[in-house]
Design a protein around this motif. Structure first.
Motif, mmCIF file in Angstrom:
data_model
loop_
_atom_site.group_PDB
_atom_site.id
_atom_site.type_symbol
_atom_site.label_atom_id
_atom_site.label_comp_id
_atom_site.label_asym_id
_atom_site.label_seq_id
_atom_site.Cartn_x
_atom_site.Cartn_y
_atom_site.Cartn_z
ATOM 1 N N SER A 55 -35.880 -31.186 2.095
ATOM 2 C CA SER A 55 -34.980 -32.495 1.192
ATOM 3 C C SER A 55 -36.040 -33.664 0.941
ATOM 4 O O SER A 55 -36.756 -33.666 1.967
ATOM 5 N N ALA A 56 -35.714 -34.341 0.101
ATOM 6 C CA ALA A 56 -36.187 -35.490 -0.202
ATOM 7 C C ALA A 56 -36.153 -36.571 1.085
ATOM 8 O O ALA A 56 -34.994 -36.398 1.719
ATOM 9 N N GLY A 85 -35.432 -32.406 -10.228
ATOM 10 C CA GLY A 85 -35.209 -31.196 -9.324
ATOM 11 C C GLY A 85 -34.488 -31.263 -8.095
ATOM 12 O O GLY A 85 -34.148 -32.415 -7.884
ATOM 13 N N PRO A 86 -34.002 -30.215 -7.505
ATOM 14 C CA PRO A 86 -33.191 -30.288 -6.419
ATOM 15 C C PRO A 86 -33.761 -30.862 -5.325
ATOM 16 O O PRO A 86 -35.299 -30.789 -4.977
ATOM 17 N N ALA A 87 -32.997 -31.844 -4.561
ATOM 18 C CA ALA A 87 -33.860 -32.616 -3.479
ATOM 19 C C ALA A 87 -33.049 -32.805 -2.245
ATOM 20 O O ALA A 87 -33.392 -33.472 -1.442
ATOM 21 N N LEU A 88 -31.659 -32.365 -2.283
ATOM 22 C CA LEU A 88 -30.940 -32.647 -0.936
ATOM 23 C C LEU A 88 -30.328 -31.146 -0.770
ATOM 24 O O LEU A 88 -29.459 -30.488 -1.725
ATOM 25 N N PHE A 89 -30.634 -30.480 0.329
ATOM 26 C CA PHE A 89 -30.333 -29.329 0.596
ATOM 27 C C PHE A 89 -29.350 -29.188 2.104
ATOM 28 O O PHE A 89 -28.873 -28.029 1.915
ATOM 29 N N GLU A 90 -29.266 -30.250 2.592
ATOM 30 C CA GLU A 90 -28.551 -30.222 3.812
ATOM 31 C C GLU A 90 -27.572 -31.344 3.975
ATOM 32 O O GLU A 90 -27.908 -32.409 3.863
ATOM 33 N N ARG A 91 -26.418 -30.867 4.692
ATOM 34 C CA ARG A 91 -25.538 -31.879 4.935
ATOM 35 C C ARG A 91 -24.534 -31.215 6.361
ATOM 36 O O ARG A 91 -24.293 -30.083 6.262
ATOM 37 N N ASP A 101 -28.998 -24.850 -5.947
ATOM 38 C CA ASP A 101 -27.668 -25.706 -5.476
ATOM 39 C C ASP A 101 -27.997 -27.096 -4.852
ATOM 40 O O ASP A 101 -27.280 -27.870 -4.415
ATOM 41 N N GLY A 102 -29.214 -27.499 -4.741
ATOM 42 C CA GLY A 102 -29.741 -28.757 -4.164
ATOM 43 C C GLY A 102 -29.279 -29.891 -5.070
ATOM 44 O O GLY A 102 -29.434 -29.666 -6.271
ATOM 45 N N ASP A 103 -28.786 -31.110 -4.809
ATOM 46 C CA ASP A 103 -28.307 -32.046 -5.529
ATOM 47 C C ASP A 103 -29.829 -32.707 -6.273
ATOM 48 O O ASP A 103 -30.772 -32.705 -5.705
ATOM 49 N N GLY A 104 -29.741 -33.115 -7.458
ATOM 50 C CA GLY A 104 -30.736 -33.660 -8.359
ATOM 51 C C GLY A 104 -31.207 -34.941 -8.124
ATOM 52 O O GLY A 104 -30.570 -35.856 -7.480
ATOM 53 N N ASN A 159 -21.266 -30.420 -10.627
ATOM 54 C CA ASN A 159 -22.460 -30.721 -11.337
ATOM 55 C C ASN A 159 -23.716 -31.315 -10.472
ATOM 56 O O ASN A 159 -23.406 -32.318 -9.818
ATOM 57 N N ALA A 160 -24.761 -30.529 -10.380
ATOM 58 C CA ALA A 160 -25.969 -31.221 -9.330
ATOM 59 C C ALA A 160 -26.904 -31.807 -10.324
ATOM 60 O O ALA A 160 -27.671 -32.564 -9.437
ATOM 61 N N ALA A 161 -26.674 -31.985 -11.585
ATOM 62 C CA ALA A 161 -27.766 -32.882 -12.346
ATOM 63 C C ALA A 161 -29.094 -32.461 -12.006
ATOM 64 O O ALA A 161 -29.788 -33.567 -11.863
#
Lengths: 505, 154
Positions: A55-56, A85-91, A101-104, A159-161
């Motif tokens: 993740s970022a 690009g997807p940049a948040l993969f974990e919560r 599925d990572g948030d943009g 929507n992950a944009a």
């Protein structure tokens, strides 16, 4: 002792003790997978490539002056290079199942006065804001099933944009393929809200691969694969809706991109089709190895005027250029493969694992006016070829050069070269960034006032696994083999992204 | 669902005489369905204070699925919480479908793919999967006196 042998020995021992039967009866799986989170964390300790799917470091990043590694920005190249690009993969200890599925996060590299600045911001979608507040993922995405999900009333709730960007009408749109575009301030990258082109288009999908004519007119589509239809958008150069059309009888194959000649739009419904019920969108699709791809060609001036073709089974994300010759035959380039990356490869990466996917090959297709279609040539070497780009001044016209990312690294993840294909001679020139690099999409930027098709630059990012940082590279498109004219390096590594757009000063 | 609400609306136009102007509301009451119970719905989640809420009350799975309301209500939206009342009902199971007619055109607007573009809700805040919530998830039991029911727009 080989792994296979030791596993068999272990199984025999377990069977002998009756443990297997006991576990089966209690529903315990002896080979249950570790969680994505743990699997990735373990892999990240030993595999530098996993950096591309970390993740970022923060939701907002900024570097006012990016370090110059070598060369200088060529004269005449100034503007903003945007990427998504997807940049948040974990919560909350959960890592998503699928790369998509990572948030943009949207990035802006501003090139001005020989210097480069970088800004990156997570797109504040409804999904992101609600999940940020809840401290956990609330909704299942393309390929991730979330337990105890929040109610969903439409595609924009997931929507992950996270796929591409489109600068238009004084704003920057962050694009995803299943829902609305998100409006961003094109300087600060702050999220304004979702884009509604017209009341009757509210919440409709707007794909991440709009096509732009020379006068700035934008064409795009949004697919409803559950009901075999799509919406086609025509947007004026100033960013206003200029037309819309509901196209029916479009087979429910996953359509990510399309291509466009001067007169026609070309959509291909691949052999990866909605066929079954499932917990995730991706799970509803099934690879049908004997199902031909269906090509639908519609006339821009009369979208009801269509013709159709069959192509051999396949699946593709991206197309190169398309054009029509005097006889009315249509030709286009496409990076064609199968379902293995979208179904398996993009999931393995999230676990820090490598799945050996079928390479995407660069194919050139002809659609005869008379009704037959065929793949005229296909390039098996240096595959996977992906992220095809060309001089967009030639969109819809006969063009000679195509640029792809290719040459798989020895570790088996990502590509390390940027390649230039001369479609007339078949020659390939390339710049290889080296085994320690994972190369991302490079855009072609025409030189202001330039006439020759390859008179311009390629601009693109790469992840350097030695310095653990993202680099911005600029190459002379006419002489790729000379290597970059300028290389800049961010003080951080960004997760690998998808697509970008250029806005000249 | 769109068709059902259209039907409610048309029915309401025919029974404007029974509307209660003081509440800025209009109600539809099906004859022969009478009792002593009342339902008061408190609706939250209003984003735009404009237009009106159109709310249909149903007392059977068949009516719920096919659009046969026993009561219909239209209440102007003048605050971010809206109160909807149904009076003089017999005991039994009920469910409510409602939407916020933001532009006041009497229709539940949808986009070209048929997805609703105006906020809606089902009783129990039940959620449908690719369509309206099911009767079994939206129904609640009324037995005499006053029943308070909270709903939230999506």
């Amino acid at each position: 002792m080989s792994t296979e042998f030791s596993r068999r020995a272990a199984l025999q021992t377990l069977a002998a003790s009756g443990a297997v039967a006991a576990m089966a009866s209690t529903g315990v799986n002896a080979f249950a997978q570790t969680s994505n989170f743990d699997s990735y964390a373990a892999s990240a300790k030993k595999n530098p490539w996993t950096l591309g799917w970390r993740s970022a470091l923060a939701p907002d990043l900024s570097t006012p002056e990016v370090k110059l590694v070598s060369g200088k920005i060529p004269k005449g190249l100034s503007g903003t290079f945007y990427r998504n690009g997807p940049a948040l993969f974990e919560r909350d200890g959960l890592r998503v199942n699928h790369w998509f599925d990572g948030d943009g996060m949207v990035h802006a590299y501003n090139l001005d006065g020989g210097k480069v600045s970088h800004r990156g911001r997570m797109v504040r979608t409804g999904k992101y804001l609600r999940e940020e507040k809840a401290g956990r993922f609330l909704v299942s995405g393309l390929g991730t099933k979330i337990e105890n999900p929040a109610p969903i009333t439409g595609p924009d709730d997931v929507n992950a944009a996270n796929t591409s960007v489109l600068p238009i009408g004084g704003e920057l749109l962050a694009l995803w393929e299943g829902g609305s575009a998100y409006r961003l301030d094109d300087t600060t990258l702050e999220t304004i809200g979702s884009k509604t082109w017209a009341p009757q288009l509210k919440g409709m999908p707007f794909s991440a691969h709009p096509k732009i004519e020379n006068d700035g007119t934008v064409w795009n589509f949004g697919q409803d694969f559950f009901n075999n239809r799509m919406i086609i958008y025509k947007i004026s150069p100033k960013g206003k809706l200029a037309g819309m059309h509901l196209l029916k009888n479009v087979p429910g194959g996953m359509i990510h991109d399309f291509c466009m000649t001067e007169k026609h739009l070309i959509f291909v419904a691949p052999s990866f089709r909605v066929s079954q019920k499932a917990d995730t969108i991706l799970g509803m699709f099934k690879w049908l190895p004997n199902q031909n791809q269906r090509v639908i060609v519609v006339e821009k001036d009369n979208l009801d005027n269509r013709r159709e073709y069959d192509l051999p089974p396949g699946f593709q994300f991206h197309y190169g250029n398309a054009w029509e010759d005097k006889s009315g035959d249509i030709r286009f380039s496409v990076c064609v493969g199968d379902n293995s990356f979208v179904e398996k490869g993009a999931k393995a990466l999230m676990r820090g694992e490598i799945f050996d996917v079928t390479p995407a090959r660069l194919a050139h297709v002809v659609l005869r006016k008379g009704g037959s279609a065929k793949i005229e040539s296909i390039l098996s070497e240096r595959a996977t070829h992906e992220f095809p780009q060309f001089n967009n001044r030639f969109t819809g016209q006969n063009s000679r050069y195509l640029y792809t990312v290719g040459d798989q690294t020895k570790i088996g993840v990502g590509q390390m070269s940027i390649l230039k294909h001369d479609l007339k001679t078949g020659n390939i020139t390339a710049h290889n960034y080296g085994e320690h690099s994972i190369v991302e999409e490079h855009l072609f930027i025409p030189r202001p006032g330039g006439v020759r098709e390859d008179d311009g630059w390629l601009i693109g990012t790469s992840l350097n696994l030695k310095t653990k940082a993202t680099r911005l590279n600029i190459l002379n498109a006419a002489r790729l083999e000379d290597g970059p004219q300028a290389v800049f390096e961010l003080p951080y590594a960004l997760p690998l992204g998808f697509h970008g757009a250029w806005k000249g000063l | 669902m769109k068709r059902e609400f259209k039907k409610i609306m048309m029915t309401m136009l025919l029974v404007t005489a029974s509307a209660a102007p003081a509440l800025a509301a209009e109600n539809y009451v099906k004859e022969g369905v009478n009792g002593t119970a009342n339902i008061t719905v408190t609706l939250t989640g209003v984003k735009d204070v404009t237009g009106n809420i159109q709310a249909g009350l149903y007392n059977s799975a068949n009516g719920y699925n096919k659009g046969g309301t026993v009561r219909g209500a239209r209440v102007d939206v003048v605050a971010d919480t809206v109160i909807i009342t149904y009076s003089d009902l017999p005991d039994g199971d009920y469910a409510i479908k409602l939407f916020h007619d933001v532009d006041g055109d009497g229709k539940m607007n949808a986009n070209l793919f048929g997805m609703p573009t105006e906020p809606f809700a089902f009783s129990n805040n039940a959620v449908g999967k690719m369509g309206p919530a099911k009767w079994k998830d939206a129904k609640f039991t009324v037995s005499g006196g006053e029943t308070a029911h909270a709903m939230k727009l999506n």
